[in-house]
Design a protein around this motif. Structure first.
Motif, short mmCIF file in Angstrom:
data_model
loop_
_atom_site.label_atom_id
_atom_site.label_comp_id
_atom_site.label_asym_id
_atom_site.label_seq_id
_atom_site.Cartn_x
_atom_site.Cartn_y
_atom_site.Cartn_z
N ALA A 121 0.91 -1.02 -0.13
CA ALA A 121 0.47 -0.19 -0.36
C ALA A 121 0.76 1.20 0.16
O ALA A 121 0.74 2.43 -1.09
CB ALA A 121 -1.20 0.00 1.28
N LYS A 122 1.74 1.03 0.59
CA LYS A 122 2.67 2.33 0.80
C LYS A 122 3.58 2.75 -0.76
O LYS A 122 3.77 4.06 -0.70
CB LYS A 122 4.22 1.89 1.68
N VAL A 123 3.98 1.81 -0.97
CA VAL A 123 4.49 1.83 -2.12
C VAL A 123 3.83 1.76 -3.50
O VAL A 123 4.17 3.03 -4.54
CB VAL A 123 5.42 0.41 -2.95
N ARG A 124 2.33 2.06 -3.89
CA ARG A 124 1.37 2.36 -4.17
C ARG A 124 0.96 4.06 -4.25
O ARG A 124 0.59 4.36 -5.04
CB ARG A 124 -0.30 1.44 -4.25
N ALA A 125 1.08 4.58 -3.14
CA ALA A 125 0.63 5.52 -2.53
C ALA A 125 2.52 6.59 -3.67
O ALA A 125 1.94 7.94 -3.62
CB ALA A 125 0.66 5.54 -1.19
N LEU A 126 2.89 6.22 -3.28
CA LEU A 126 3.62 6.72 -4.45
C LEU A 126 3.82 6.30 -5.31
O LEU A 126 4.82 7.05 -6.81
CB LEU A 126 5.43 5.37 -3.19
N PHE A 164 0.87 -1.97 -11.58
CA PHE A 164 0.10 -2.30 -12.39
C PHE A 164 -0.65 -3.26 -12.64
O PHE A 164 -2.31 -3.39 -12.75
CB PHE A 164 0.09 -1.22 -13.49
N GLU A 165 0.14 -4.10 -13.06
CA GLU A 165 -0.70 -5.48 -13.44
C GLU A 165 -0.67 -5.82 -11.91
O GLU A 165 -1.95 -6.81 -11.69
CB GLU A 165 0.65 -6.16 -13.81
N GLY A 166 -0.54 -5.87 -11.47
CA GLY A 166 -0.41 -6.51 -9.27
C GLY A 166 -2.22 -6.39 -9.04
O GLY A 166 -2.61 -6.90 -8.20
N GLN A 167 -2.56 -5.60 -9.61
CA GLN A 167 -3.75 -4.62 -8.81
C GLN A 167 -5.07 -5.61 -9.05
O GLN A 167 -5.82 -5.12 -8.51
CB GLN A 167 -3.68 -2.99 -9.38
N GLY A 168 -4.56 -6.15 -10.70
CA GLY A 168 -5.49 -6.69 -11.14
C GLY A 168 -7.17 -6.40 -11.30
O GLY A 168 -7.80 -7.07 -11.46
N GLY A 207 1.17 1.38 -25.08
CA GLY A 207 0.12 0.31 -25.62
C GLY A 207 -1.45 -0.51 -24.74
O GLY A 207 -1.84 -0.64 -24.13
N LYS A 208 -0.08 -1.17 -23.93
CA LYS A 208 0.03 -1.49 -22.59
C LYS A 208 -1.56 -0.90 -21.21
O LYS A 208 -1.66 -0.82 -21.15
CB LYS A 208 1.12 -2.48 -22.49
N MET A 209 -0.11 0.33 -21.47
CA MET A 209 -1.60 1.06 -20.66
C MET A 209 -2.46 1.84 -21.09
O MET A 209 -3.19 1.45 -20.07
CB MET A 209 -0.30 2.48 -20.46
N VAL A 210 -2.52 1.92 -22.33
CA VAL A 210 -3.90 2.04 -23.04
C VAL A 210 -5.19 0.90 -22.16
O VAL A 210 -6.06 1.80 -21.89
CB VAL A 210 -3.78 2.09 -24.47
N LYS A 211 -4.61 -0.14 -22.37
CA LYS A 211 -5.57 -1.36 -22.33
C LYS A 211 -6.05 -1.96 -20.97
O LYS A 211 -6.88 -1.91 -20.59
CB LYS A 211 -4.38 -2.40 -22.81
N LYS A 212 -5.41 -0.37 -19.90
CA LYS A 212 -5.34 -1.21 -18.86
C LYS A 212 -6.25 -0.08 -18.41
O LYS A 212 -7.23 0.05 -17.16
CB LYS A 212 -4.37 -0.83 -17.86
N LEU A 213 -6.41 1.40 -19.47
CA LEU A 213 -7.45 2.36 -18.76
C LEU A 213 -9.13 1.48 -18.98
O LEU A 213 -9.26 0.86 -19.48
CB LEU A 213 -7.32 2.86 -19.73
N ARG A 214 -10.02 2.53 -18.49
CA ARG A 214 -11.22 1.79 -18.06
C ARG A 214 -11.66 3.48 -18.23
O ARG A 214 -11.69 4.42 -17.82
CB ARG A 214 -11.64 1.18 -16.44
N PRO A 215 -12.79 3.15 -18.91
CA PRO A 215 -14.09 4.13 -19.06
C PRO A 215 -14.17 4.95 -17.30
O PRO A 215 -14.54 4.62 -16.84
CB PRO A 215 -15.50 3.93 -19.20
N PRO A 216 -14.68 6.33 -17.44
CA PRO A 216 -15.47 7.23 -18.36
C PRO A 216 -14.14 8.20 -18.45
O PRO A 216 -12.88 8.08 -18.05
CB PRO A 216 -15.91 8.27 -17.72
#
Length: 842
Positions: free
Chosen positions: A555-560, A587-591, A627-636
């Motif tokens: 959690a501390k690392v994600r906050a950074l 990012f991938e570890g967030q599932g 492209g990988k990062m765009v694939k992880k995006l979600r609306p809106p």
């Protein structure tokens, strides 16, 4: 020689150089004669005449030497006479040794009788002369040994007379000589070593540091052999005499050798090149171990001055410190080498220093001695980290006088250049292998880790790969390395910190890290994000990613995460790729899909500038990660995300046209993912990697879609295209020009006058591009824009004119006027080709 003796009384006298050359020439001509017996056997009828002539010749030489000494009756004059005789005293032929000893004794006798000078600073070259005569005491030929002892007695008498001062003429020289003969003699042919020991003991009052050094080096001369290999008896007797001389001098006078240890070590190194017989080499190396027992630091400092890279002689000198019994203290020796390895190879004055490299070379030789490995293990972590830091220091460093050994090079071929950093890496590998890290070394061999270590931009990657391998294979010394690294992270300069931190972050995977206070793990990594060095930022991100695998710190690392992404701005492409690859695991570890769009936008902003990077790997990786990062995006879709993806269109379209299949394929995939997320309905041809050449309608269709769909971003598209016209790669300049040629007509009144001026200036410049295809495309783009000016109402007012009269500007040939429109030459293209040819000539 008799004539020269008579001429020696005339004026002016010979100079020092002339006298020395004369002595060398005369000695060479006489001493190189065959033995009397050989000459007589060759011509037995003239045997007696040959004997007489031989003795006359030898007498003439000795008379000449005495006369030349009287020309300059000074200590230096005597030295210039005796020095050329030295090499002949160690000849492999008995008759040559006999002539040299006899001539030495003759000159010394003459000096004793005349004694025309007083020597307040001691007898010149006493050590060399005494050492050469002492070796001849042990000569298998008893006559040579007896005469050599007589010469030593004469020398001793001269020295005693000198200590009495100038005025004591009442001293009877003959009586003093006989008295000294009783002290130093008689000659004992059965045990000449007893004579040698007595001589060394009695001469102690006359031996200062320089004399001790010369005496030791003279003893080494006897181990070389002459121009012709000596017989077995001669070789063995000479080796014994040398060993006795060396041992006695080092035992009784080693304190006097303290200030001349560097000269002694240099002399041993030079002599070893001429000593081939194994037993003789062992004798020659004796002074090293003897002196090291009392003056370890001085000896090590002297050995550090050996030429690099170490040849077999230098390596053997280092090993002598341990192999000879009783050996020196290995603990002290390793501590001295470790201290030398902690020094920088560049001094405060900016000059290169070979001390660290020499210390590493010495350590490498000591590692070959199994008996010292227990002591090496004690300081193994310090040695490993010091060597890795030295690898970083030696990248690109050129040290003076360092070339590879000549023996492996072909005749007349230049010796290969010695690369210090490769030698340092070799020592690191040797240390790891001796400590049993076979799997780790093999892992780095397969992964190219050693090559990475040798490169300035990849050194931290090579170090990290080594640490990763040691963690993977559970190296038993890692805990000690970990605890050693914690205080070292804040010490040293930039290179030291990068090396230490790169190794440390990989050790954060160990379970023992849980015992370390958070300020030394997470805290250090957070501080690294704000470091001024981009490499430290990337290493810190790697450390945080590793810590994120632990549940209590995730959690501390994600906050950074926002801070980590911001630290990547304005960074080199390879570093960005490395950091983003690490961040991707978070990012991938967030599932789940990314909900924090601000972090995503910053990440995309970091990646986009590297789409056109000069390195293909960087370019392809950044586009793929985008492209990988765009694939992880979600609306809106937020306005920031939309704007960022819209700004990606032109770079992807242009880079896709470069003709690189790998990069082009990743552009297509990334463009498709952007289209899916943004719900774009791009023309099907927009995803094609086929060249735009002769397909202007396809480009126009794409441009029309972009302007109609994103009218507010049309000027952004144009600005991006203009930026690509300045790119270093011709393929990107070409595709950007073709894109502009179709985009401007589609924009209508959206094009401002200032932007139009920029377009005109850019196309004019590109007509002189060194790449012909770019020139042609620039001309076609101008032609296309001009052709559309009559149809479009948005063209600038009359006061802003674009030259449109090809007949006057391009000097059309009248013969072409009546051709059909489809067959006429295109003037802009012809002028562009002409401009291109002119630019090549310039």
């Amino acid at each position: 020689m008799e004539t020269l003796t008579q001429l020696s009384h005339t004026q002016p006298t010979l100079g020092v150089q002339e006298r020395s050359e004369l002595v060398i020439t005369c000695v060479q001509s006489v001493f190189s004669l065959p033995s009397v017996q050989a000459m007589q056997e060759k011509d037995q009828a003239k045997a007696e005449a040959i004997r007489i002539l031989y003795h006359q010749t030898l007498d003439a030489l000795q008379t000449l030497l005495k006369a030349l000494f009287l020309e300059d009756p000074t200590p230096d004059g005597l030295k210039s006479i005796l020095e050329p005789l030295g090499p002949w005293m160690n000849s492999g032929k008995a008759h040559e040794r006999a002539r040299a000893v006899n001539s030495n004794v003759s000159v010394l006798s003459h000096t004793l009788l005349t004694l025309p000078f007083f020597m307040p600073l001691g007898f010149p070259a006493l050590g060399l002369l005494l050492g050469r005569l002492v070796l001849r005491i042990g000569d298998p030929d008893e006559e040579i040994g007896r005469e050599a002892l007589d010469g030593i007695i004469i020398l001793y008498t001269i020295l005693e007379l000198q200590t009495g001062g100038r005025g004591e003429k009442e001293i009877n020289k003959k009586e003093l000589f006989e008295s000294n003969k009783r002290v130093l003699g008689p000659y004992n042919p059965a045990s000449p070593c007893q004579n040698i020991l007595r001589v060394i003991a009695e001469f102690g009052n006359f031996l200062g540091p320089q004399q001790v050094k010369d005496l030791l080096l003279a003893a080494l001369e006897g181990l070389q052999g002459g121009s012709e290999a000596p017989g077995k008896d001669t070789r063995e007797m000479t080796q014994l005499a040398s060993e006795v001389t060396l041992s006695s001098v080092l035992e009784w006078y080693h304190q006097r050798a303290l200030e001349v240890i560097p000269e002694i070590m240099q002399g041993i190194y030079r002599q070893l090149s001429h000593i081939q017989e194994p037993r003789a080499r062992q004798v020659a190396l004796l002074p090293i171990s003897h002196l090291a027992r009392s003056f370890m630091t001085k000896v090590v400092v002297a050995l550090l001055m050996c030429p690099l890279p170490l040849d077999s002689n230098g390596a053997e000198m280092w090993r002598q410190l341990i192999l000879c019994k009783p050996s020196c203290d290995v603990r002290d020796l390793l501590d001295l080498l470790l201290n030398s390895l902690k020094k920088k190879p560049v001094t405060n004055k900016g000059t290169a220093s070979t001390v660290p490299l020499a210390a590493a070379s010495g350590l490498c030789e000591l590692l070959s001695v199994n008996s010292c490995m227990g002591r090496v293990k004690r300081i193994y972590p310090q040695l490993l980290l010091a060597l890795l830091t030295q690898v970083h220091y030696h990248i690109g460093l050129i040290l003076p006088g360092c070339t590879a050994p000549h023996k492996d090079t072909q005749k007349d071929a230049q010796p290969p250049v010695f690369i210090p950093v490769r030698w340092m890496v070799r020592v690191v590998k040797t240390l790891l292998l001796k400590m049993g890290c076979f799997y780790e070394v093999t892992f780095l061999d397969e992964q190219g880790g050693w090559e990475l270590m040798e490169q300035a931009e990849n050194h931290h990657r090579g170090v990290a790969l080594l640490a990763r391998a040691m963690v993977l294979y559970s190296c038993h010394e890692l805990c000690r390395v970990l605890y050693l690294l914690i205080p070292l992270l804040e010490r040293g300069d930039k290179k030291h910190k990068i090396t230490a931190t790169a190794f440390f972050v990989e050790l954060l995977q160990m379970e023992q890290v849980r015992r370390i206070p958070e300020e030394y793990s997470l805290g250090r990594m957070v501080e690294g994000l704000s470091h001024h060095d981009p490499v430290m930022k990337v290493i810190s991100i790697r450390g945080l990613v590793i810590l994120a695998r632990r549940t209590e710190k995730a959690a501390k690392v994600r906050a950074l995460l926002p801070s980590m992404v911001k630290s990547l701005k304005d960074m080199d492409g390879m570093l960005v790729v490395e950091a983003v690859h690490n961040l991707k695991t978070i990012f991938e570890g967030q599932g789940r899909k990314l909900t924090d769009s601000s972090v995503c936008v910053e990440m995309l902003e970091v990646l986009q500038p590297h789409f056109s990077d000069s390195q293909e790997d960087v370019c392809a990786s950044c586009i793929h990660l985008y492209g990988k990062m765009v694939k992880k995006l979600r609306p809106p879709r937020t306005p920031a995300v939309e704007e960022q993806l819209i700004r990606t269109l032109v770079p992807l379209l242009l880079v896709m046209q470069e003709g690189n299949a790998n990069v082009g394929q990743k552009c297509v995939k990334t463009l498709f993912r952007c289209s899916c997320f943004m719900a774009w309905e791009l023309p099907r041809k927009a995803y094609s990697q086929k060249p735009w050449d002769n397909r202007q309608k396809r480009v126009a269709k794409i441009c029309k879609f972009l302007v109609n769909t994103h009218r507010d971003s049309a000027l952004t598209f144009l600005s991006q295209s203009l930026e690509y016209t300045k790119h270093t790669r011709a393929s990107l300049r070409k595709s950007s020009v073709m894109f502009i040629g179709s985009l401007v007509p589609c924009m209508g009144r959206l094009v401002t006058e200032d932007r139009l001026k920029e377009v005109k200036a850019a196309l004019e410049n590109l007509r002189h591009d060194p790449e012909a295809s770019v020139c042609i495309c620039a001309a076609e783009a101008q032609d296309h824009i001009l052709a559309s000016c009559g149809r479009n109402y948005w063209w600038p007012p009359p006061e802003y004119t674009w030259v449109c009269d090809p007949a006057t500007t391009h000097r059309w040939s009248p013969s072409c006027e009546d051709l059909p429109t489809s067959h006429k030459r295109r003037p802009w293209i012809m002028q562009a080709l002409g401009s291109w040819r002119m630019s090549l000539k310039l």
